[in-house]
Design an enzyme around this catalytic site. Structure first.
Site, PDB file in Angstrom:
ATOM      1  N   ASP A  24     -57.581  -5.559  29.220  1.00  0.00           N
ATOM      2  CA  ASP A  24     -58.442  -5.247  30.381  1.00  0.00           C
ATOM      3  C   ASP A  24     -57.760  -4.497  31.529  1.00  0.00           C
ATOM      4  O   ASP A  24     -58.047  -4.765  32.705  1.00  0.00           O
ATOM      5  CB  ASP A  24     -59.064  -6.541  30.929  1.00  0.00           C
ATOM      6  CG  ASP A  24     -59.974  -7.236  29.932  1.00  0.00           C
ATOM      7  OD1 ASP A  24     -60.126  -6.719  28.818  1.00  0.00           O
ATOM      8  OD2 ASP A  24     -60.520  -8.301  30.264  1.00  0.00           O
ATOM      9  N   LYS A 129     -65.188  -6.220  24.992  1.00  0.00           N
ATOM     10  CA  LYS A 129     -65.453  -7.655  24.794  1.00  0.00           C
ATOM     11  C   LYS A 129     -66.380  -8.158  25.896  1.00  0.00           C
ATOM     12  O   LYS A 129     -66.111  -7.948  27.077  1.00  0.00           O
ATOM     13  CB  LYS A 129     -64.141  -8.438  24.743  1.00  0.00           C
ATOM     14  CG  LYS A 129     -63.273  -8.314  25.976  1.00  0.00           C
ATOM     15  CD  LYS A 129     -62.017  -9.147  25.801  1.00  0.00           C
ATOM     16  CE  LYS A 129     -61.174  -9.199  27.050  1.00  0.00           C
ATOM     17  NZ  LYS A 129     -61.816  -9.666  28.257  1.00  0.00           N
ATOM     18  N   CYS A 162     -58.407 -13.593  31.321  1.00  0.00           N
ATOM     19  CA  CYS A 162     -58.617 -12.941  30.023  1.00  0.00           C
ATOM     20  C   CYS A 162     -57.373 -12.941  29.135  1.00  0.00           C
ATOM     21  O   CYS A 162     -57.485 -13.001  27.912  1.00  0.00           O
ATOM     22  CB  CYS A 162     -59.156 -11.538  30.224  1.00  0.00           C
ATOM     23  SG  CYS A 162     -60.862 -11.581  30.844  1.00  0.00           S
TER      24      CYS A 162
END
Ligand code: C5J
Length: 223
Positions: A24, A129, A162
């Site tokens: 990310d 995701k 995450c």
């Protein structure tokens, strides 16, 4: 096998079965005007790991080892985003609303792109995701199995959300996981420190932790 000095003990890296996962590193978390900013975070902290993460990417690319990039991303109609996630946190702007870099956490928007310095190159897998973890609703486990991957090296943001969720999910699926501690960051330094401790505690209950310098030296020595 390459033995990488790490905590709680040396990480056994299998060069034929290891992939890098960069979690990310998208503008929405790292630049002003994105999702992280809308939650009231100091986004400047996260940009500090871009050089180390770029060096880690360079190491994997030089070895020809697989690289996977993830993005936290929802479909434009938000059909993959639970209403609870949209409601959560009372942010200035919610997921799907228009901010300085387009709609927050929506695939294809400028803010959803990985920062230029870490942009994926041809042949690297980019996984969108909808969850915090990288396995939920992505098909990634099957892709990794197809590549014969058993070892995952982790970088990215944020350490306790995450990155940690993905690493725990990977650990439960049988992957040997190594977190590069200077290629991950949190909006909260104390959460990063606690996460690193949690991962390596109890004999490496989630995996291993090491700085990039140790990995680079071990890989270089084995070349
Ligand atoms: C968050 C992430 N913190 N990539 N996402 O919402 O860690």
């Amino acid at each position: 096998m390459i033995s990488v000095p790490a905590r709680p003990y040396p990480y056994p890296l299998d060069p034929a079965r290891t992939a890098l996962v960069v979690i990310d590193m998208q503008r929405d978390f790292i630049e002003p005007g994105g999702f992280g900013d809308s939650l009231g975070n100091d986004v400047g902290r996260l940009a500090a790991i871009i050089p180390t993460t770029a060096a880690l990417l360079g190491l994997f690319r030089a070895q020809g080892w697989p690289v996977i990039h993830t993005r936290e991303a929802h479909r434009p109609d938000l059909s993959d985003c639970p209403p609870s996630k949209i409601r959560r946190g009372n942010p200035r702007l919610k997921i799907g609303e228009v901010g300085a870099m387009g709609r927050l956490l929506v695939t294809g928007e400028p803010g959803n792109q990985i920062v230029d310095a870490l942009a994926p190159i041809a042949g690297e897998l980019v996984v969108d995701k909808p969850g915090k973890g990288m396995f939920w609703s992505t098909g990634l486990n099957e892709r990794l199995a197809g590549l014969g991957i058993s070892h995952l090296v982790f970088a990215g943001v944020t350490t306790e959300v995450c990155v940690q969720t993905s690493m725990r999910e990977a650990n439960d699926r049988g992957y040997e996981c190594l977190l590069i501690e200077d290629a991950t960051e949190s909006y909260f330094p104390e959460f990063k420190a606690a996460t690193i401790k949690m991962i390596a505690a109890q004999g490496g209950i989630v995996g291993w932790v090491t700085p990039l310098s140790e990995l680079a030296q071990a890989v270089g020595a084995a070349a």
